[in-house]
Design a protein around this motif. Structure first.
Motif, PDB file in Angstrom:
ATOM      1  N   LEU A 167       0.859  -1.186   0.000  1.00  0.00           N
ATOM      2  CA  LEU A 167       0.000   0.000   0.000  1.00  0.00           C
ATOM      3  C   LEU A 167       0.891   1.230   0.000  1.00  0.00           C
ATOM      4  CD1 LEU A 167      -2.946   1.137   0.241  1.00  0.00           C
ATOM      5  CD2 LEU A 167      -2.488   1.342   2.704  1.00  0.00           C
ATOM      6  N   ALA A 168       0.777   2.055  -1.065  1.00  0.00           N
ATOM      7  CA  ALA A 168       1.527   3.301  -1.162  1.00  0.00           C
ATOM      8  C   ALA A 168       0.683   4.438  -0.618  1.00  0.00           C
ATOM      9  CB  ALA A 168       1.913   3.582  -2.618  1.00  0.00           C
ATOM     10  N   VAL A 169       1.265   5.261   0.265  1.00  0.00           N
ATOM     11  CA  VAL A 169       0.519   6.338   0.897  1.00  0.00           C
ATOM     12  C   VAL A 169       1.315   7.639   0.859  1.00  0.00           C
ATOM     13  CG1 VAL A 169      -0.681   4.746   2.460  1.00  0.00           C
ATOM     14  CG2 VAL A 169       1.444   5.840   3.229  1.00  0.00           C
ATOM     15  N   HIS A 170       0.571   8.736   0.979  1.00  0.00           N
ATOM     16  CA  HIS A 170       1.152  10.060   1.195  1.00  0.00           C
ATOM     17  C   HIS A 170       0.173  10.798   2.095  1.00  0.00           C
ATOM     18  CE1 HIS A 170       2.927  14.027  -0.676  1.00  0.00           C
ATOM     19  NE2 HIS A 170       3.133  13.930   0.635  1.00  0.00           N
ATOM     20  N   LEU A 171       0.466  10.808   3.388  1.00  0.00           N
ATOM     21  CA  LEU A 171      -0.449  11.375   4.370  1.00  0.00           C
ATOM     22  C   LEU A 171      -0.296  12.895   4.446  1.00  0.00           C
ATOM     23  CD1 LEU A 171      -0.178   8.718   7.240  1.00  0.00           C
ATOM     24  CD2 LEU A 171      -1.696   8.746   5.239  1.00  0.00           C
ATOM     25  N   PRO A 182      -0.798  22.383  12.683  1.00  0.00           N
ATOM     26  CA  PRO A 182      -1.936  22.865  11.888  1.00  0.00           C
ATOM     27  C   PRO A 182      -2.675  21.768  11.138  1.00  0.00           C
ATOM     28  CG  PRO A 182       0.162  23.472  10.872  1.00  0.00           C
ATOM     29  CD  PRO A 182       0.479  22.960  12.236  1.00  0.00           C
ATOM     30  N   ALA A 183      -2.013  20.643  10.885  1.00  0.00           N
ATOM     31  CA  ALA A 183      -2.645  19.560  10.121  1.00  0.00           C
ATOM     32  C   ALA A 183      -3.019  18.367  10.988  1.00  0.00           C
ATOM     33  CB  ALA A 183      -1.707  19.116   9.007  1.00  0.00           C
ATOM     34  N   CYS A 184      -2.865  18.477  12.290  1.00  0.00           N
ATOM     35  CA  CYS A 184      -3.031  17.298  13.149  1.00  0.00           C
ATOM     36  C   CYS A 184      -4.468  16.780  13.173  1.00  0.00           C
ATOM     37  CB  CYS A 184      -2.530  17.598  14.556  1.00  0.00           C
ATOM     38  SG  CYS A 184      -0.720  17.714  14.667  1.00  0.00           S
ATOM     39  N   ASP A 185      -5.440  17.671  13.065  1.00  0.00           N
ATOM     40  CA  ASP A 185      -6.831  17.211  13.038  1.00  0.00           C
ATOM     41  C   ASP A 185      -7.086  16.336  11.812  1.00  0.00           C
ATOM     42  OD1 ASP A 185      -7.362  18.504  15.384  1.00  0.00           O
ATOM     43  OD2 ASP A 185      -8.420  20.198  14.461  1.00  0.00           O
ATOM     44  N   THR A 186      -6.521  16.747  10.676  1.00  0.00           N
ATOM     45  CA  THR A 186      -6.696  15.960   9.449  1.00  0.00           C
ATOM     46  C   THR A 186      -5.973  14.627   9.551  1.00  0.00           C
ATOM     47  OG1 THR A 186      -6.918  17.964   8.125  1.00  0.00           O
ATOM     48  CG2 THR A 186      -6.351  15.941   6.956  1.00  0.00           C
ATOM     49  N   LEU A 187      -4.730  14.658  10.024  1.00  0.00           N
ATOM     50  CA  LEU A 187      -3.996  13.406  10.179  1.00  0.00           C
ATOM     51  C   LEU A 187      -4.715  12.473  11.139  1.00  0.00           C
ATOM     52  CD1 LEU A 187      -1.418  11.818   9.433  1.00  0.00           C
ATOM     53  CD2 LEU A 187      -0.365  12.790  11.484  1.00  0.00           C
ATOM     54  N   ALA A 188      -5.313  13.031  12.185  1.00  0.00           N
ATOM     55  CA  ALA A 188      -6.043  12.214  13.162  1.00  0.00           C
ATOM     56  C   ALA A 188      -7.236  11.510  12.528  1.00  0.00           C
ATOM     57  CB  ALA A 188      -6.504  13.085  14.327  1.00  0.00           C
ATOM     58  N   GLN A 189      -7.777  12.060  11.447  1.00  0.00           N
ATOM     59  CA  GLN A 189      -8.853  11.390  10.717  1.00  0.00           C
ATOM     60  C   GLN A 189      -8.311  10.302   9.796  1.00  0.00           C
ATOM     61  OE1 GLN A 189     -11.955  14.126   9.004  1.00  0.00           O
ATOM     62  NE2 GLN A 189     -10.606  15.711   9.850  1.00  0.00           N
ATOM     63  N   GLN A 190      -7.091  10.497   9.288  1.00  0.00           N
ATOM     64  CA  GLN A 190      -6.510   9.510   8.380  1.00  0.00           C
ATOM     65  C   GLN A 190      -6.003   8.277   9.109  1.00  0.00           C
ATOM     66  OE1 GLN A 190      -3.609  12.161   6.394  1.00  0.00           O
ATOM     67  NE2 GLN A 190      -4.732  11.770   4.492  1.00  0.00           N
ATOM     68  N   VAL A 191      -5.533   8.449  10.333  1.00  0.00           N
ATOM     69  CA  VAL A 191      -4.923   7.328  11.058  1.00  0.00           C
ATOM     70  C   VAL A 191      -5.885   6.156  11.242  1.00  0.00           C
ATOM     71  CG1 VAL A 191      -3.931   6.609  13.267  1.00  0.00           C
ATOM     72  CG2 VAL A 191      -3.114   8.693  12.154  1.00  0.00           C
ATOM     73  N   PRO A 192      -7.131   6.359  11.701  1.00  0.00           N
ATOM     74  CA  PRO A 192      -8.023   5.201  11.835  1.00  0.00           C
ATOM     75  C   PRO A 192      -8.362   4.540  10.508  1.00  0.00           C
ATOM     76  CG  PRO A 192      -9.171   7.239  12.376  1.00  0.00           C
ATOM     77  CD  PRO A 192      -7.730   7.582  12.270  1.00  0.00           C
TER      78      PRO A 192
END
Length: 297
Positions: A167-171, A182-192
């Motif tokens: 699986l190739a990703v770019h978070l 500034p992007a932690c809310d978005t990353l927190a949605q991607q992690v689950p």
């Protein structure tokens, strides 16, 4: 729980880079070499995008790509397959990319204020003689934003070896550590979303690897994202960072990787070595250096 990795290989001056991977003449036939490389706004046309390049720049990147001698390269920040083909020789590699089109607009700003943004997409360059299957893109990683990247999901089937799912990703960028960027809310949605994919893959029959630009320093002790992902439930979701214990050399400003190759419990058993390719000149062809892992077939 994790183990340190010893970097081995040759230092080689070639096309403005120092190559730390095993040389082609000494590679083990039963092994697979997988690479991740963020190409930094790689455009189809000369002079386009937030890192405008000349034909000579593309030729240098093609030389580096050839020197990797990789079986599979997960790449990030390519505009389209034509852009990727300027780096990865189409006679040598099959190029596939996420189907997301994005909704790109605006100027680059910074050192390139007049340049226009281009699409930044994720894909794979797969050696021509390596059989593979492609699953549906992991579009849930976009979390509703057309300009966030999907994951690209393939399974390679090496002759005389066992399948390996990749699986190739770019978070999302901007939450490299902690939880207040500034992007932690978005990353927190991607992690689950990513954890759900990992857990489902761990319940399957095929060993797997997640690789790409995670935009996160996962190897920093106590990192919350790594703790969430590496919970060992189910059992094969007990994860290993290929770069664990390795200090990056790409840019002296940074002491921890944000590009990672993450192995499930089964592929970790087959893991041989990790390496990083570093550029020998000040004029880096990308702001990321390629990283690689060698995995037994």
């Amino acid at each position: 729980m994790k183990f340190g990795i010893l970097i081995t290989g040759l230092s080689l001056a070639l096309g403005g880079c120092a190559h730390l991977s095993i040389a082609p003449s000494t590679r083990q036939a039963p092994d697979l070499k997988v690479v991740s490389w963020n190409l930094e706004f790689l455009a189809e046309r000369d002079g386009a995008g937030c890192k405008p390049r000349t034909a000579a720049d593309y030729a240098q990147m093609r030389q580096i790509a050839d020197s990797l001698n990789a079986d599979v390269i997960a790449f990030q920040e390519a505009e389209n397959p034509a852009a990727a083909a300027r780096v990865f020789d189409p006679s040598r590699y099959t190029i596939i990319m996420e189907t997301r089109l994005g909704d790109v607009s605006g100027k680059c700003g910074g050192r390139q204020p007049e340049q226009t943004f281009i699409r930044q997409a994720v894909g794979f360059a797969i050696r021509k003689d390596l059989a593979f299957d492609r699953a549906a893109d992991l579009t849930a990683l976009q979390v509703g934003n057309p300009n966030l990247r999907s994951g690209v999901d393939i399974t390679v089937r090496p002759a005389g070896g066992r399948p390996l799912r990749l699986l190739a990703v770019h978070l999302k960028s901007g939450c490299f550590s902690g939880s207040t960027g500034p992007a932690c809310d978005t990353l927190a949605q991607q992690v689950p979303v990513l954890e759900d994919w990992i857990d489902a893959a761990a319940r399957g029959d095929t060993r797997f690897v997640v690789l790409g630009d995670w935009n996160r320093r996962l190897a920093v002790p106590g990192d919350a994202v790594w703790i969430d992902l590496d919970d060992g439930d189910p059992a094969d979701s007990d994860l290993t960072l290929a770069d664990d214990g390795v200090v990056p050399r790409c840019d002296p400003r940074f002491t921890a990787f944000i590009d990672h190759i993450v192995l499930d419990r089964r592929s970790a058993v087959d893991f041989r070595r990790f390496s990083e390719l570093t550029y020998a000149t000040a004029n880096h062809p990308s702001d990321h250096c390629p990283i690689s892992a060698v995995i037994a077939r």
